[in-house]
Design a protein around this motif. Structure first.
Motif, PDB file in Angstrom:
ATOM      1  N   UNK A   1       0.698  -1.023  -0.029  1.00  0.00           N
ATOM      2  CA  UNK A   1      -0.526   0.145   0.220  1.00  0.00           C
ATOM      3  C   UNK A   1       0.243   1.301  -0.102  1.00  0.00           C
ATOM      4  N   UNK A   2       2.272   0.515   0.111  1.00  0.00           N
ATOM      5  CA  UNK A   2       3.433   2.705   0.220  1.00  0.00           C
ATOM      6  C   UNK A   2       4.440   2.742  -0.413  1.00  0.00           C
ATOM      7  N   UNK A   3       4.151   1.397  -1.645  1.00  0.00           N
ATOM      8  CA  UNK A   3       4.831   2.011  -2.998  1.00  0.00           C
ATOM      9  C   UNK A   3       4.807   1.002  -3.730  1.00  0.00           C
ATOM     10  N   UNK A   4       4.444   1.485  -4.698  1.00  0.00           N
ATOM     11  CA  UNK A   4       3.858  -0.097  -6.034  1.00  0.00           C
ATOM     12  C   UNK A   4       5.581  -0.126  -7.188  1.00  0.00           C
ATOM     13  N   UNK A   5       6.462  -0.757  -6.743  1.00  0.00           N
ATOM     14  CA  UNK A   5       7.435  -0.557  -6.830  1.00  0.00           C
ATOM     15  C   UNK A   5       8.524  -2.598  -6.640  1.00  0.00           C
ATOM     16  N   UNK A   6       8.910  -2.720  -7.670  1.00  0.00           N
ATOM     17  CA  UNK A   6       9.956  -1.975  -8.842  1.00  0.00           C
ATOM     18  C   UNK A   6       8.764  -2.185  -9.831  1.00  0.00           C
ATOM     19  N   UNK A   7       8.796  -1.378 -11.197  1.00  0.00           N
ATOM     20  CA  UNK A   7       7.675  -0.629 -11.407  1.00  0.00           C
ATOM     21  C   UNK A   7       8.271  -1.504 -12.401  1.00  0.00           C
ATOM     22  N   UNK A   8       7.159  -2.072 -14.036  1.00  0.00           N
ATOM     23  CA  UNK A   8       7.742  -3.064 -15.017  1.00  0.00           C
ATOM     24  C   UNK A   8       8.888  -2.305 -15.939  1.00  0.00           C
ATOM     25  N   UNK A   9       9.805  -2.367 -16.472  1.00  0.00           N
ATOM     26  CA  UNK A   9      10.609  -2.299 -17.184  1.00  0.00           C
ATOM     27  C   UNK A   9      10.309  -1.939 -18.522  1.00  0.00           C
ATOM     28  N   UNK A  10       9.491  -2.181 -18.680  1.00  0.00           N
ATOM     29  CA  UNK A  10       9.062  -1.405 -20.214  1.00  0.00           C
ATOM     30  C   UNK A  10       8.402   0.231 -20.021  1.00  0.00           C
ATOM     31  N   UNK A  11       7.933   0.213 -19.335  1.00  0.00           N
ATOM     32  CA  UNK A  11       6.873   1.488 -18.815  1.00  0.00           C
ATOM     33  C   UNK A  11       7.929   2.594 -19.394  1.00  0.00           C
ATOM     34  N   UNK A  12       6.701   3.356 -20.184  1.00  0.00           N
ATOM     35  CA  UNK A  12       7.714   4.123 -20.804  1.00  0.00           C
ATOM     36  C   UNK A  12       5.819   5.429 -20.918  1.00  0.00           C
ATOM     37  N   UNK A  13       6.475   6.060 -19.328  1.00  0.00           N
ATOM     38  CA  UNK A  13       5.044   7.857 -19.431  1.00  0.00           C
ATOM     39  C   UNK A  13       5.972   8.212 -18.592  1.00  0.00           C
TER      40      UNK A  13
ATOM     41  N   UNK B   1       4.490   8.341 -13.440  1.00  0.00           N
ATOM     42  CA  UNK B   1       5.488   7.091 -13.143  1.00  0.00           C
ATOM     43  C   UNK B   1       5.462   6.963 -11.211  1.00  0.00           C
ATOM     44  N   UNK B   2       5.780   8.683 -10.925  1.00  0.00           N
ATOM     45  CA  UNK B   2       5.637   9.020  -8.902  1.00  0.00           C
ATOM     46  C   UNK B   2       4.215   8.514  -8.544  1.00  0.00           C
ATOM     47  N   UNK B   3       3.193   8.961  -9.913  1.00  0.00           N
ATOM     48  CA  UNK B   3       1.647   8.715  -8.996  1.00  0.00           C
ATOM     49  C   UNK B   3       1.268   7.394  -8.532  1.00  0.00           C
ATOM     50  N   UNK B   4       1.763   7.222  -9.439  1.00  0.00           N
ATOM     51  CA  UNK B   4       2.210   5.197  -9.195  1.00  0.00           C
ATOM     52  C   UNK B   4       3.215   4.636  -8.623  1.00  0.00           C
ATOM     53  N   UNK B   5       3.864   5.178  -8.085  1.00  0.00           N
ATOM     54  CA  UNK B   5       4.613   4.609  -6.982  1.00  0.00           C
ATOM     55  C   UNK B   5       3.845   4.851  -5.735  1.00  0.00           C
ATOM     56  N   UNK B   6       3.522   5.890  -5.735  1.00  0.00           N
ATOM     57  CA  UNK B   6       2.970   6.327  -4.039  1.00  0.00           C
ATOM     58  C   UNK B   6       1.441   6.053  -4.713  1.00  0.00           C
ATOM     59  N   UNK B   7       1.434   5.092  -5.676  1.00  0.00           N
ATOM     60  CA  UNK B   7      -0.745   5.307  -5.443  1.00  0.00           C
ATOM     61  C   UNK B   7      -1.297   5.902  -5.359  1.00  0.00           C
ATOM     62  N   UNK B   8      -1.352   7.198  -5.891  1.00  0.00           N
ATOM     63  CA  UNK B   8      -2.495   8.065  -5.576  1.00  0.00           C
ATOM     64  C   UNK B   8      -3.754   7.569  -6.654  1.00  0.00           C
ATOM     65  N   UNK B   9      -3.747   6.666  -6.620  1.00  0.00           N
ATOM     66  CA  UNK B   9      -5.033   6.439  -7.638  1.00  0.00           C
ATOM     67  C   UNK B   9      -5.904   5.639  -6.469  1.00  0.00           C
ATOM     68  N   UNK B  10      -5.338   5.029  -6.591  1.00  0.00           N
ATOM     69  CA  UNK B  10      -5.651   3.508  -4.842  1.00  0.00           C
ATOM     70  C   UNK B  10      -7.616   4.901  -4.604  1.00  0.00           C
ATOM     71  N   UNK B  11      -8.496   3.029  -4.751  1.00  0.00           N
ATOM     72  CA  UNK B  11      -9.521   3.830  -4.021  1.00  0.00           C
ATOM     73  C   UNK B  11      -9.776   3.861  -2.507  1.00  0.00           C
TER      74      UNK B  11
END
Length: 212
Positions: free
Chosen positions: A78-90, A95-105
């Motif tokens: 719930x804290x950090x979504x790491x590691x990120x996919x190697x092919x991620x290109x955003x 990416x930081x928004x996804x890492x810190x899960x800003x869109x969590x329900x």
């Protein structure tokens, strides 16, 4: 033809039962720790909540510290979504928004707030708990973020002089806002908080941009 008895599956029901019991204990321990805090979270309370005996707890967990660690391990996603996919290109801000899960329900947000509060509160009162979590690799938020920053630096997307400092800054930016002094009760309040965190990420990224 000789009959062959296959014994491989005999232990499986016991293993399933043990896993179920472990999960029940961890869930109960999480509830008790959040409600009472580490000092008052006795094994008696956990056992009563999990509907198991104290002996059943000690068969799986050596002590209360190990039980606390199991709760944190179960919720660290719930804290950090790491590691990120190697092919991620955003964009990095996304990416930081996804890492810190800003869109969590909302449910996940409440669970995250509870676990972050638990870690901060108990680590302050019992530093040995924090040491235990880090020494056993249960909490690696800063280290994982440092590794992600190093990857972005190797790609030439950021210029990082000190990965430890930058990782700490990002965690302060996000977690400082995700642990408000007052509970955000409305959806607009929570949405505004996410916008503010994203803006802070943008300011940070402008500061480490190689184009400045």
């Amino acid at each position: 033809m000789q009959n062959v008895t296959v014994r491989r599956g005999r232990g499986r029901p016991k293993l399933v039962e043990e896993n179920d019991r472990r999960n029940s204990i961890v869930v109960a321990a999480h509830q008790v720790l959040v409600e009472y805090g580490f000092a008052a979270a006795t094994t008696e309370r956990v056992a009563a909540r999990a509907k198991v005996s104290k002996r059943g707890i000690y068969e799986l967990f050596a002590n209360k510290q190990e039980l606390f660690a199991a709760v944190i391990r179960e919720h660290r996603h719930l804290m950090l979504d790491l590691p990120r996919p190697e092919e991620e290109n955003i964009p990095l801000v996304d990416a930081l928004g996804k890492i810190f899960r800003l869109e969590i329900d909302e449910k996940g947000e409440r669970e995250r707030e509870a676990i972050l509060n638990l870690i901060v509160r108990e680590s302050a009162q019992f530093p040995e708990l924090s040491d235990y979590l880090y020494d056993n690799g249960i909490l690696r938020s800063r280290e994982d973020l440092m590794e992600w920053l190093a990857i972005q630096a190797r790609k030439g997307l950021v210029v990082i002089e000190d990965e430890t400092v930058c990782a700490g800054m990002l965690m302060d930016i996000a977690f400082g806002a995700l642990l408000p002094r007052r509970r955000l009760k409305t959806a607009p309040d929570r949405a505004a908080r996410l916008i503010h965190i994203r803006k802070r990420f943008e300011i940070f990224l402008r500061g480490v941009s190689p184009n400045l």
